[in-house]
Scaffold this motif. Structure first.
Motif, PDB file in Angstrom:
ATOM      1  N   CYS A  94       0.808  -1.229   0.000  1.00 32.15           N
ATOM      2  CA  CYS A  94       0.000   0.000   0.000  1.00 32.15           C
ATOM      3  C   CYS A  94       0.840   1.278   0.000  1.00 32.15           C
ATOM      4  CB  CYS A  94      -0.936   0.006   1.202  1.00 32.15           C
ATOM      5  SG  CYS A  94      -0.079  -0.017   2.790  1.00 32.15           S
ATOM      6  N   ILE A  95       2.159   1.158   0.098  1.00 36.60           N
ATOM      7  CA  ILE A  95       3.037   2.317   0.231  1.00 36.60           C
ATOM      8  C   ILE A  95       3.918   2.427  -1.014  1.00 36.60           C
ATOM      9  CG2 ILE A  95       4.944   3.323   1.552  1.00 36.60           C
ATOM     10  CD1 ILE A  95       2.350   3.442   3.068  1.00 36.60           C
ATOM     11  N   ASP A  96       4.042   3.638  -1.555  1.00 38.12           N
ATOM     12  CA  ASP A  96       4.915   3.854  -2.716  1.00 38.12           C
ATOM     13  C   ASP A  96       6.379   3.979  -2.324  1.00 38.12           C
ATOM     14  OD1 ASP A  96       2.903   4.233  -4.989  1.00 38.12           O
ATOM     15  OD2 ASP A  96       2.192   5.718  -3.529  1.00 38.12           O
ATOM     16  N   VAL A  97       6.638   4.721  -1.228  1.00 38.22           N
ATOM     17  CA  VAL A  97       8.020   5.014  -0.827  1.00 38.22           C
ATOM     18  C   VAL A  97       8.137   4.932   0.689  1.00 38.22           C
ATOM     19  CG1 VAL A  97       9.890   6.723  -0.818  1.00 38.22           C
ATOM     20  CG2 VAL A  97       8.346   6.573  -2.796  1.00 38.22           C
ATOM     21  N   PHE A 129      12.324  -3.650  10.057  1.00 33.83           N
ATOM     22  CA  PHE A 129      12.750  -3.539   8.666  1.00 33.83           C
ATOM     23  C   PHE A 129      11.943  -4.444   7.737  1.00 33.83           C
ATOM     24  CE2 PHE A 129      15.344  -5.127   5.145  1.00 33.83           C
ATOM     25  CZ  PHE A 129      15.689  -3.948   4.514  1.00 33.83           C
ATOM     26  N   ARG A 130      11.721  -5.693   8.150  1.00 31.18           N
ATOM     27  CA  ARG A 130      11.004  -6.637   7.288  1.00 31.18           C
ATOM     28  C   ARG A 130       9.622  -6.105   6.920  1.00 31.18           C
ATOM     29  NH1 ARG A 130       7.103 -10.039   7.989  1.00 31.18           N
ATOM     30  NH2 ARG A 130       7.103  -9.690  10.251  1.00 31.18           N
ATOM     31  N   GLU A 131       8.921  -5.524   7.895  1.00 27.91           N
ATOM     32  CA  GLU A 131       7.580  -5.014   7.623  1.00 27.91           C
ATOM     33  C   GLU A 131       7.606  -3.807   6.681  1.00 27.91           C
ATOM     34  OE1 GLU A 131       5.058  -4.312  10.945  1.00 27.91           O
ATOM     35  OE2 GLU A 131       4.575  -6.448  11.101  1.00 27.91           O
ATOM     36  N   LEU A 132       8.680  -3.033   6.722  1.00 26.31           N
ATOM     37  CA  LEU A 132       8.763  -1.870   5.841  1.00 26.31           C
ATOM     38  C   LEU A 132       8.760  -2.293   4.378  1.00 26.31           C
ATOM     39  CD1 LEU A 132      11.451   0.266   7.723  1.00 26.31           C
ATOM     40  CD2 LEU A 132       8.954   0.468   7.844  1.00 26.31           C
ATOM     41  N   LEU A 133       9.379  -3.421   4.077  1.00 31.70           N
ATOM     42  CA  LEU A 133       9.360  -3.922   2.702  1.00 31.70           C
ATOM     43  C   LEU A 133       8.032  -4.589   2.370  1.00 31.70           C
ATOM     44  CD1 LEU A 133      12.966  -5.349   2.196  1.00 31.70           C
ATOM     45  CD2 LEU A 133      12.135  -2.990   2.088  1.00 31.70           C
ATOM     46  N   GLU A 134       7.398  -5.168   3.362  1.00 27.01           N
ATOM     47  CA  GLU A 134       6.097  -5.819   3.127  1.00 27.01           C
ATOM     48  C   GLU A 134       5.024  -4.812   2.740  1.00 27.01           C
ATOM     49  OE1 GLU A 134       5.378  -8.898   2.905  1.00 27.01           O
ATOM     50  OE2 GLU A 134       7.133  -9.892   3.778  1.00 27.01           O
ATOM     51  N   VAL A 135       5.062  -3.608   3.315  1.00 26.42           N
ATOM     52  CA  VAL A 135       3.996  -2.643   3.014  1.00 26.42           C
ATOM     53  C   VAL A 135       4.232  -1.917   1.693  1.00 26.42           C
ATOM     54  CG1 VAL A 135       3.403  -2.296   5.434  1.00 26.42           C
ATOM     55  CG2 VAL A 135       5.078  -0.778   4.355  1.00 26.42           C
ATOM     56  N   LEU A 136       5.437  -2.025   1.139  1.00 21.27           N
ATOM     57  CA  LEU A 136       5.694  -1.386  -0.152  1.00 21.27           C
ATOM     58  C   LEU A 136       4.918  -2.072  -1.273  1.00 21.27           C
ATOM     59  CD1 LEU A 136       9.525  -0.656  -0.052  1.00 21.27           C
ATOM     60  CD2 LEU A 136       7.707   1.042  -0.353  1.00 21.27           C
ATOM     61  N   LYS A 137       4.423  -1.263  -2.187  1.00 25.17           N
ATOM     62  CA  LYS A 137       3.760  -1.791  -3.377  1.00 25.17           C
ATOM     63  C   LYS A 137       4.790  -2.447  -4.298  1.00 25.17           C
ATOM     64  CE  LYS A 137       0.344   1.976  -3.621  1.00 25.17           C
ATOM     65  NZ  LYS A 137      -0.104   3.161  -4.423  1.00 25.17           N
ATOM     66  N   PRO A 138       4.372  -3.350  -5.183  1.00 18.10           N
ATOM     67  CA  PRO A 138       5.284  -3.812  -6.235  1.00 18.10           C
ATOM     68  C   PRO A 138       5.845  -2.605  -6.998  1.00 18.10           C
ATOM     69  CG  PRO A 138       3.326  -5.193  -6.182  1.00 18.10           C
ATOM     70  CD  PRO A 138       3.063  -4.054  -5.235  1.00 18.10           C
ATOM     71  N   GLY A 139       7.156  -2.595  -7.186  1.00 13.86           N
ATOM     72  CA  GLY A 139       7.790  -1.455  -7.812  1.00 13.86           C
ATOM     73  C   GLY A 139       8.090  -0.322  -6.849  1.00 13.86           C
ATOM     74  N   GLY A 140       7.874  -0.542  -5.557  1.00 10.55           N
ATOM     75  CA  GLY A 140       8.085   0.487  -4.550  1.00 10.55           C
ATOM     76  C   GLY A 140       9.549   0.811  -4.330  1.00 10.55           C
ATOM     77  N   ARG A 141       9.776   1.939  -3.643  1.00  7.09           N
ATOM     78  CA  ARG A 141      11.135   2.426  -3.409  1.00  7.09           C
ATOM     79  C   ARG A 141      11.375   2.579  -1.914  1.00  7.09           C
ATOM     80  NH1 ARG A 141       7.419   5.275  -6.409  1.00  7.09           N
ATOM     81  NH2 ARG A 141       8.323   7.382  -6.175  1.00  7.09           N
ATOM     82  N   TYR A 142      12.536   2.117  -1.464  1.00  7.46           N
ATOM     83  CA  TYR A 142      12.942   2.202  -0.066  1.00  7.46           C
ATOM     84  C   TYR A 142      14.234   2.996   0.004  1.00  7.46           C
ATOM     85  CZ  TYR A 142      15.135   0.655   4.322  1.00  7.46           C
ATOM     86  OH  TYR A 142      15.783   0.614   5.536  1.00  7.46           O
ATOM     87  N   ALA A 143      14.225   4.105   0.760  1.00 11.22           N
ATOM     88  CA  ALA A 143      15.418   4.940   0.914  1.00 11.22           C
ATOM     89  C   ALA A 143      15.807   4.976   2.379  1.00 11.22           C
ATOM     90  CB  ALA A 143      15.149   6.354   0.402  1.00 11.22           C
ATOM     91  N   VAL A 144      17.087   4.739   2.666  1.00  4.99           N
ATOM     92  CA  VAL A 144      17.546   4.671   4.057  1.00  4.99           C
ATOM     93  C   VAL A 144      18.731   5.593   4.273  1.00  4.99           C
ATOM     94  CG1 VAL A 144      19.023   2.664   3.563  1.00  4.99           C
ATOM     95  CG2 VAL A 144      18.262   3.105   5.921  1.00  4.99           C
TER      96      VAL A 144
END
Length: 357
Positions: free
Chosen positions: A248-251, A261-276
């Protein structure tokens, strides 16, 4: 001049306040700055305790007071090279130019300025290489400091020196994250550590781009996060997946990492972006690589910044598009009190040191 020396990696005893330090001399292309205020940042504590060393596996708070029992000094810095001690820390600087080195226009004297906290001048503007203000070179925890003229920016605004000193590190860090992750209007952005200096900056700067924001913070700080521009505040410590659902999350803009951390990737949409740009809750995380490739996620590590990040921040300040969130200020000689309050996390926004009192 007065200043605070970091004499080695360790506890608060490694911070030594002195009033007999030499005033630095600006070299070719440098300016001499009378420091008016300097922000307190997590990186100050991380550098003091040697947290950047790969020998450290725990979160910042574990060693924040006394340091760690063991730190491998050879990689305990931003650059992964040994620190040089004593060092004057302080990556956030608001001050006034009082002198210039060779090659710098003397008309710059008198300007009120902020300093870019990641320097490229000293490394010949090579890509992906920086020196950090207050780490590889002396910073702003003193009455005077010097910096490259090219990376020292005049700012015209009606803010106090304390307010302006809250900007450089946190806001340029976030602007860089937003650029790298291509955040745009309509994106749903999740921000961890949202009540801190970087997190509160992220709310304002992501909102400025037209994003919808879910902020992660303690319930007691929810009202402040909503006033800054968050659309929703998720209570820290509760399951993000249970509350928001998967995909449900774009970024994600992350400065905490740790067990969530694991949940942060789970909520990202397919094609989502994670910046740390931080890992205050712990640098060692659980990663299922299948989540990354099956969802076509893009992960951005964000330390190096192009100059445009700090230039943008100056322009946003001068146009009134962002505002400071300073919780408290302290005299420079009370730096240990300020760092203790920083570690306690009972505030929102930034803590700032006044230089001098």
């Amino acid at each position: 001049m007065a200043g605070v020396l970091l004499t080695g990696h360790g506890g608060f005893d490694k911070l030594v306040y002195r009033n007999d330090l030499p005033v630095p001399t600006p070299g070719v292309g440098e300016v001499l700055i009378r420091v008016a205020a300097a922000g307190v940042n997590n990186t100050d504590i991380n550098t003091r305790i040697g947290w950047y060393s790969k020998s450290v596996k725990s979160e910042t708070a574990t060693g924040g007071t006394t340091g760690f029992a063991y730190v491998e000094d050879t990689d305990a810095s931003w650059s992964g090279t040994p620190m040089s001690f004593p060092r004057i820390q302080g990556g956030d600087c608001c001050g006034y130019i009082v002198g210039v080195g060779e090659g710098v226009d003397s008309r710059r004297v008198g300007e009120r300025v902020i300093v870019r906290n990641v320097f490229q001048s000293y490394v010949g503007y090579r890509p992906w290489e920086i020196w950090t203000f207050g780490s590889e070179v002396d910073g702003a925890f003193a009455e005077y400091t010097k910096a490259p003229s090219r990376e020292t920016y005049r700012v015209e605004c009606d803010w106090s020196d304390v307010e302006l000193a809250s900007m450089p590190c946190a806001y340029s860090t976030v602007e860089n994250m937003l650029q790298r992750a291509h955040v745009q209007a309509g994106d749903h952005v999740l921000i961890t550590g949202a009540s801190g200096g970087v997190g509160s900056a992220a709310i304002q700067l992501a909102k400025r781009r037209g994003a919808s924001i879910t902020a992660v913070a303690t319930s007691a700080k929810s009202e402040v996060m909503l006033q800054l521009g968050a659309n929703r505040v998720h209570p820290r410590g509760e399951s993000i997946v249970d509350a928001l659902g998967r995909n449900c999350i774009d970024v994600v803009l992350d400065v905490t990492a740790g067990p969530d951390f694991r949940e942060l990737l789970e909520v990202l949409k397919p094609g989502g972006r994670y910046a740390v740009a931080g890992a205050i809750a712990g640098p060692i995380v659980e990663l299922d690589v299948r989540t990354v490739y099956l969802k076509d996620l893009t992960l951005f590590g964000c330390t190096f910044q192009d100059e445009v990040a700090i230039k943008n921040i100056v322009s946003y300040i001068e146009r009134g598009e962002i505002r400071p969130l300073v919780s408290k200020s302290y005299s420079l000689k009370d730096i240990v009190v300020a760092q203790k309050d920083f570690l306690a996390k009972n505030f929102s926004g930034k803590l700032v040191l006044r230089v001098p009192e």
